[in-house]
Structure formats: structure tokens, C-alpha cells
Design a protein around this motif. Sequence first.
Motif, PDB file in Angstrom:
ATOM      1  N   PHE A 130      30.225  39.357  32.080  1.00 58.48           N
ATOM      2  CA  PHE A 130      30.237  38.764  33.422  1.00 58.48           C
ATOM      3  C   PHE A 130      29.834  39.774  34.490  1.00 58.48           C
ATOM      4  O   PHE A 130      30.250  39.653  35.654  1.00 58.48           O
ATOM      5  CB  PHE A 130      31.631  38.190  33.717  1.00 58.48           C
ATOM      6  CG  PHE A 130      32.090  37.168  32.706  1.00 58.48           C
ATOM      7  CD1 PHE A 130      31.395  35.978  32.529  1.00 58.48           C
ATOM      8  CD2 PHE A 130      33.209  37.411  31.915  1.00 58.48           C
ATOM      9  CE1 PHE A 130      31.802  35.036  31.584  1.00 58.48           C
ATOM     10  CE2 PHE A 130      33.629  36.477  30.975  1.00 58.48           C
ATOM     11  CZ  PHE A 130      32.933  35.286  30.808  1.00 58.48           C
ATOM     12  N   ALA A 131      29.036  40.749  34.107  1.00 57.38           N
ATOM     13  CA  ALA A 131      28.653  41.823  35.037  1.00 57.38           C
ATOM     14  C   ALA A 131      28.129  41.227  36.338  1.00 57.38           C
ATOM     15  O   ALA A 131      27.254  40.358  36.326  1.00 57.38           O
ATOM     16  CB  ALA A 131      27.582  42.707  34.397  1.00 57.38           C
ATOM     17  N   GLY A 132      28.682  41.685  37.462  1.00 53.88           N
ATOM     18  CA  GLY A 132      28.195  41.239  38.766  1.00 53.88           C
ATOM     19  C   GLY A 132      28.939  40.042  39.326  1.00 53.88           C
ATOM     20  O   GLY A 132      28.815  39.742  40.505  1.00 53.88           O
ATOM     21  N   ASN A 133      29.718  39.339  38.513  1.00 55.51           N
ATOM     22  CA  ASN A 133      30.470  38.190  39.039  1.00 55.51           C
ATOM     23  C   ASN A 133      31.634  38.716  39.891  1.00 55.51           C
ATOM     24  O   ASN A 133      32.394  39.571  39.440  1.00 55.51           O
ATOM     25  CB  ASN A 133      31.003  37.349  37.860  1.00 55.51           C
ATOM     26  CG  ASN A 133      31.695  36.083  38.333  1.00 55.51           C
ATOM     27  OD1 ASN A 133      32.649  36.135  39.098  1.00 55.51           O
ATOM     28  ND2 ASN A 133      31.203  34.949  37.882  1.00 55.51           N
ATOM     29  N   PRO A 134      31.795  38.190  41.120  1.00 59.46           N
ATOM     30  CA  PRO A 134      32.851  38.746  41.994  1.00 59.46           C
ATOM     31  C   PRO A 134      34.270  38.510  41.483  1.00 59.46           C
ATOM     32  O   PRO A 134      35.195  39.184  41.926  1.00 59.46           O
ATOM     33  CB  PRO A 134      32.624  38.029  43.330  1.00 59.46           C
ATOM     34  CG  PRO A 134      31.753  36.857  43.025  1.00 59.46           C
ATOM     35  CD  PRO A 134      30.976  37.181  41.797  1.00 59.46           C
ATOM     36  N   PHE A 135      34.442  37.578  40.554  1.00 62.64           N
ATOM     37  CA  PHE A 135      35.784  37.345  40.020  1.00 62.64           C
ATOM     38  C   PHE A 135      35.906  37.852  38.575  1.00 62.64           C
ATOM     39  O   PHE A 135      36.798  37.435  37.840  1.00 62.64           O
ATOM     40  CB  PHE A 135      36.164  35.866  40.143  1.00 62.64           C
ATOM     41  CG  PHE A 135      36.400  35.486  41.582  1.00 62.64           C
ATOM     42  CD1 PHE A 135      37.587  35.808  42.218  1.00 62.64           C
ATOM     43  CD2 PHE A 135      35.388  34.870  42.319  1.00 62.64           C
ATOM     44  CE1 PHE A 135      37.791  35.500  43.557  1.00 62.64           C
ATOM     45  CE2 PHE A 135      35.587  34.560  43.664  1.00 62.64           C
ATOM     46  CZ  PHE A 135      36.788  34.887  44.281  1.00 62.64           C
ATOM     47  N   ALA A 136      35.020  38.757  38.196  1.00 61.64           N
ATOM     48  CA  ALA A 136      35.088  39.366  36.864  1.00 61.64           C
ATOM     49  C   ALA A 136      35.934  40.634  36.931  1.00 61.64           C
ATOM     50  O   ALA A 136      35.708  41.494  37.782  1.00 61.64           O
ATOM     51  CB  ALA A 136      33.686  39.676  36.353  1.00 61.64           C
ATOM     52  N   LEU A 137      36.877  40.733  36.019  1.00 64.16           N
ATOM     53  CA  LEU A 137      37.827  41.852  36.032  1.00 64.16           C
ATOM     54  C   LEU A 137      37.434  42.964  35.080  1.00 64.16           C
ATOM     55  O   LEU A 137      38.120  43.979  35.004  1.00 64.16           O
ATOM     56  CB  LEU A 137      39.221  41.342  35.631  1.00 64.16           C
ATOM     57  CG  LEU A 137      39.792  40.187  36.459  1.00 64.16           C
ATOM     58  CD1 LEU A 137      41.098  39.709  35.846  1.00 64.16           C
ATOM     59  CD2 LEU A 137      40.017  40.655  37.897  1.00 64.16           C
ATOM     60  N   GLY A 138      36.365  42.768  34.310  1.00 64.53           N
ATOM     61  CA  GLY A 138      36.000  43.785  33.315  1.00 64.53           C
ATOM     62  C   GLY A 138      36.771  43.562  32.026  1.00 64.53           C
ATOM     63  O   GLY A 138      37.078  42.422  31.664  1.00 64.53           O
ATOM     64  N   ILE A 139      37.113  44.667  31.360  1.00 63.27           N
ATOM     65  CA  ILE A 139      37.735  44.566  30.037  1.00 63.27           C
ATOM     66  C   ILE A 139      39.226  44.265  30.169  1.00 63.27           C
ATOM     67  O   ILE A 139      39.922  44.861  30.986  1.00 63.27           O
ATOM     68  CB  ILE A 139      37.542  45.886  29.249  1.00 63.27           C
ATOM     69  CG1 ILE A 139      36.049  46.172  29.017  1.00 63.27           C
ATOM     70  CG2 ILE A 139      38.279  45.843  27.910  1.00 63.27           C
ATOM     71  CD1 ILE A 139      35.751  47.508  28.353  1.00 63.27           C
ATOM     72  N   SER A 140      39.698  43.315  29.339  1.00 64.12           N
ATOM     73  CA  SER A 140      41.135  43.074  29.239  1.00 64.12           C
ATOM     74  C   SER A 140      41.669  43.917  28.087  1.00 64.12           C
ATOM     75  O   SER A 140      41.056  43.974  27.021  1.00 64.12           O
ATOM     76  CB  SER A 140      41.381  41.593  28.950  1.00 64.12           C
ATOM     77  OG  SER A 140      42.744  41.383  28.635  1.00 64.12           O
ATOM     78  N   GLY A 141      42.825  44.565  28.311  1.00 65.23           N
ATOM     79  CA  GLY A 141      43.404  45.381  27.235  1.00 65.23           C
ATOM     80  C   GLY A 141      43.776  46.743  27.751  1.00 65.23           C
ATOM     81  O   GLY A 141      44.003  46.936  28.953  1.00 65.23           O
ATOM     82  N   GLY A 142      43.809  47.714  26.853  1.00 61.03           N
ATOM     83  CA  GLY A 142      44.193  49.068  27.236  1.00 61.03           C
ATOM     84  C   GLY A 142      43.298  49.646  28.315  1.00 61.03           C
ATOM     85  O   GLY A 142      43.739  50.446  29.145  1.00 61.03           O
ATOM     86  N   PHE A 143      42.023  49.245  28.325  1.00 60.52           N
ATOM     87  CA  PHE A 143      41.078  49.794  29.310  1.00 60.52           C
ATOM     88  C   PHE A 143      41.081  48.998  30.625  1.00 60.52           C
ATOM     89  O   PHE A 143      40.292  49.285  31.527  1.00 60.52           O
ATOM     90  CB  PHE A 143      39.645  49.792  28.760  1.00 60.52           C
ATOM     91  CG  PHE A 143      39.463  50.542  27.470  1.00 60.52           C
ATOM     92  CD1 PHE A 143      40.334  51.564  27.094  1.00 60.52           C
ATOM     93  CD2 PHE A 143      38.406  50.241  26.612  1.00 60.52           C
ATOM     94  CE1 PHE A 143      40.167  52.248  25.903  1.00 60.52           C
ATOM     95  CE2 PHE A 143      38.225  50.926  25.420  1.00 60.52           C
ATOM     96  CZ  PHE A 143      39.110  51.921  25.064  1.00 60.52           C
ATOM     97  N   ALA A 144      41.936  47.980  30.736  1.00 62.15           N
ATOM     98  CA  ALA A 144      41.936  47.145  31.949  1.00 62.15           C
ATOM     99  C   ALA A 144      42.309  47.982  33.164  1.00 62.15           C
ATOM    100  O   ALA A 144      43.259  48.769  33.128  1.00 62.15           O
ATOM    101  CB  ALA A 144      42.909  45.988  31.776  1.00 62.15           C
ATOM    102  N   SER A 145      41.595  47.773  34.255  1.00 68.00           N
ATOM    103  CA  SER A 145      41.907  48.474  35.505  1.00 68.00           C
ATOM    104  C   SER A 145      43.243  47.943  36.035  1.00 68.00           C
ATOM    105  O   SER A 145      43.679  46.858  35.631  1.00 68.00           O
ATOM    106  CB  SER A 145      40.802  48.220  36.528  1.00 68.00           C
ATOM    107  OG  SER A 145      40.807  46.854  36.877  1.00 68.00           O
TER     108      SER A 145
END
Length: 576
Positions: free
Chosen positions: A242-257
Motif C-alpha cells: 500500500f505504498a503511498g496510501n495515506p492510511f497505510a501503516l506499513g508492516i504489522s508485527g515486530g517492525f510496526a512503527s
Amino acid sequence: MTAATIAETVGRTLAALGCRQVFGVVGSGNFVVTRALVDAGAGFVAARHETAAVTMADAWARVTGEVGVASVHQGPGFTNALTGLAEAAKSRTPLLVLAGDTSAAAVRSNFRVDQAAMAVAAGAVPERIHTPATAVTDVIRAHRRAALDRRTVALMLPLDVQGAPTDAAAAAVAVPPLGLIARTQPPPDAVEAVANLLAAARFPAIVAGRGAVLADARGPLEDLAELTGAVLATSAVANGLFAGNPFALGISGGFASPVAARLLARADLVVAAGASLNMWTTRHGALVGPGAKVLQIDTDVDAIGAHRPVDLGIVGDVAATAEALAVALRQQGHTNTGFRTDDTAAAIATGGWRHQPLTAAAASNPATTDDNADADGDGEGGRIDPRVLSIRLHEMLPAERLVAIDSGHFMGWPAMYIDVPDPHGFVFTQAFQSIGLGLASAIGAAFARPDRLTVAALGDGGALMAAGEIETLGRLGLPMLVVVYNDAAYGAEVHHFGPHGEPLDIVRFPDTDFAALGRAAGTEGVTVRHVDDLAEVERWIAARAEHPDRARPLVVDAKVDPTVVAEWLSEAFRAH
Ligand SMILES: Cc1ncc(C[n+]2csc(CCOP(=O)(O)OP(=O)(O)O)c2C)c(N)n1
């Protein structure tokens, strides 16, 4: 015309099936078949170790979406391939490993091991050319299994069958086209039930995995998310979807921001879209709120509820299911703002990893109080903060990039701080959690996407485990960037056992000069201790952009600050 042997016919059949790239280590048992495949038009890359060959083919297949092909000798060639085979099998990579095999009657051969049993043990599917008459149909069956079932198939090629002249019956078999495969449509009653749950949710979250990538489901999932007010996240392997989507959070899991972790844990409904919601993706369940309902969409019924209970599972292609759900919700007249407010968009825009202060909080590990440690992480102590290194790389790399990451403590830094344009720009071989696969996966991926700048992000341990492939890189002259996060240690073990007061001499090493190692093998080499040293890397990137045909591979030996310890690591070790 001289009668072809079965080995040649197998090679030609594979080419006719569309196999256009092979990675291998060639011995007498796979020479003829590999030669025939190459003579029929396939590209060939000689790896220096069979696991590297399989991993190159695995990454190539992941990035292209085609069946990958590796070629190995019998016996030790096959046993050397096993780690790569297990990673590919666990990842459901469509892959064919062409393996020489001893003749059925050669019961005393030095090379004899039960290759089929080993393939099964590694999670792969063993296939075999049984007789000269059946060889072509055997190859077609093995290829179909890889392509259509998405399995890693080891095709055993016994020497006596390989050496036989091609049988008239085998020669007459036509290679059928694979044909179009229909998308699995979800059952209408299930769509209604899932749509009702979605309609009842106030703050839904969609977590997309490999199934969503394979189904090309970005558009349908983004549409569904907009309709339901959902935030979007991915499993690690689907990073970039979902790169570039304003409601995309990136990776879910240990690497989650932090912002991703906060919002995901607040969701009252989690939709796992082609994601298995394993312990990595959910941080051992912490990213799924206690009262949240869980829905799972997958083409594979076996994946539903495999890692955690789900309230409702739906068997179907992720894109087709998301489209059907959107239709059902629109018919109901459903709308929901959910998470989608300007405030939340702003929090996401400023809440990613690169916006976090580089605190020394993570550096409280007593095991890392080392003479080389650099308190403020700016490189003054001769060591660069791995987060600063990753952020600068993110800033310097062209948008068209591909990041392949090995395993180890360091692996979170490139995954968290370097964005990728889409999932085809991210290769993450962690299904078997082996170190030493990163360099080979980067080489395979670089062949799949020569239009992108490939970056291999490695630890020093993983890089040395695959050191032979530095020669492959230099020999091929691939214009690739290899970044070694070098802490002169098995950092994962240092940071796990150090806090318990364990002596660490068995997991620490003298420093390795990777720039010199690279230069010895025909690459360029740079040592980075300070952020200013990255100017050399920036020059290399600019030169490559200007003259891609003249660029040589560059090995960056980044002497990283070992006092910067990843927060996700202690969580991860709960499951090691
Ligand atoms: C083939 C294999 N052997 C051993 C391990 C155990 N292991 C996990 S991480 C790690 C250390 C990796 O060191 P390095 O590549 O330098 O990365 P770092 O952890 O220092 O960042 C080891 C030995 C493994 N995962 N795979």
C-alpha cells in the motif's frame, strides 16, 4: 540428426514450458540437462553453493511470479540445497529444483542418499523422471505442480534415465499450455456474513499478506478500506503493497512503527487478507485488541485459523473477495469514516519510523558496552548508528529500488527505515529463519528486476556464511549494492544472551574487512564508520544512474554501533 538423450529432452521440455532462467551449481549429474536448457534459450547463473542457487531461483520466482528453476548435482549437491529448499517450500514459492540422482540400481554409489525423503522432510514435493518413455510427462507434471499448486518441487533425474536415448513415445508428447486459471470466487452467503461483520465494525483494520500480493489485490483492498474507514497494513513479506496510501501503516508485527502498533491494537475488527496472522504479524497477539473480531480471507482453507482463532473465515481469492464485499456493502448503503480522519492521516504521516527520535533507550543492553561503542551514534567512536545508516540509504536510493534482507538482529533496520515502492521491491526470506540467504536472494531478485537498484542488506554473520557468492557477484558484475551491517558478532545472540550475563566470546569475532573482501572478488568496496563516509555510496548511486552499463557492484562495510539494540528482538526470541 543424432538421437537426443533424455537429459537433453528434459532440458528442451523445460524451455518449452517457459523456463527462461536457471541458477545452479553444475556437476556431471546435471551438466547435460542444464546445457540443453541453456541451449534452448534460458539464461544461466553459476552460484558457488547449492543453497545459494536455490535461493537465487526462489527470489527470482517471488519477484517475477514465474516458476523459478535451480539445477544441482546428485548426493552432496542435493544435500547442500536443503536449506534453500526448506525456505522456498515454507514460502510456497513455485520452484523446480532439477536434481541429478543415482540410478535405481546403483545401490552402493557414494552419491546415494534418499533424495526424495529429504525433499519431503524439507517440505518440498519430490517428483522423478521414472522411465525414458514417461520422462516428458513426468517433467510436465512436476512443472504443473510447481506452477499451479505453488509448490517447491525437486525433480529427481536418475542418471540411467537421463542417459537413455529419447524414446519415440516421449518425443511425441506435446507440451500443453498451462491455460488460464480462474480466480476463486467466494461463496455468496459467506460474502453476506462477512459484509455484515464489516458493516458493524467502527474501526476496522485490513492486514494484507502474500495472498493479497499474489491476487494483485491492492486496488480492491484500498477500495474496501475506504468504504469501511479501515487502516491498511501488511505482513512483512507483503511490505510495500500500500505504498503511498495515506492510511497505510506499513508492516504489522515486530517492525510496526509506534503509530501502527497503536492504531492496529485499537481496531475492533481485523481483516486478514491473504495473511496468516502468525505470531510475527500480530506481535504474539498484542496487535489484535482483546475484544476485536477477526476475519480471514484465503484461497487455502488450511490457512484459515491456522495461527489464531478467527470469527469468520472465507475461502476465496483476496481481490475477488474484496470486490464482492465492496459490492455487498454498497448495496447496503454502508459508509463509515472509521479511522479515516485528517488527524489520523496526520498522525500516520508523522508517526513512521523515520520520524522517531533516535533515542539511546534501546542501547541499555549491558552486553554491548564495548570499547567500540559510540554513545551518541554519530560515528565518532568509529561506528555508525544502524538506524542513521538505513535512513541515509533510504534518502539516497532511487525510488525504483529492491531491498533483499538476510536474517539476524540487524534485519529490522532496513525493513523499518527503507521504504520500497511495492512488494516486488522487497525480498524477505524468513520462512525458515536461516541466516546466509540474503546475498543470494538479492542476486536472484536483481536478475528479475534489472530496472531497479537492488540492495542486499546483510549481517556480517550471514554475509560470511554465503561468502562464496561475493565471487558470484563480482564475476557477474551486477550493479548491486551490498550493505553489511557489521557488528563483528552474531548480534542476535549477543543481545539475547548478554543481558543474562552469559559470556559472549563464542558469538564475537575479529572484525572482517568486507570492502577488501569485495574488492578481492571484483566488486568495489567502501568502509563506512561515519555518516560522511556515505558520500562514496551516494557517488556510486549517481554514477550508476548515469551509466548503468558501466556500474560495478559495491560492497559497503558499515561498521555499526553495537549498542543500538532493536526493541523487536526480545519479543522475537519468545519463539526461537
Ligand atoms: C543457518 C543458521 N544458523 C544459525 C542461525 C542462528 N542465528 C540467528 S541470528 C544469528 C546471528 C546472525 O549474525 P549476523 O548475520 O552478523 O547478524 P546480526 O545478528 O549480528 O545483526 C545466528 C547465528 C540461523 N538462524 N541460521
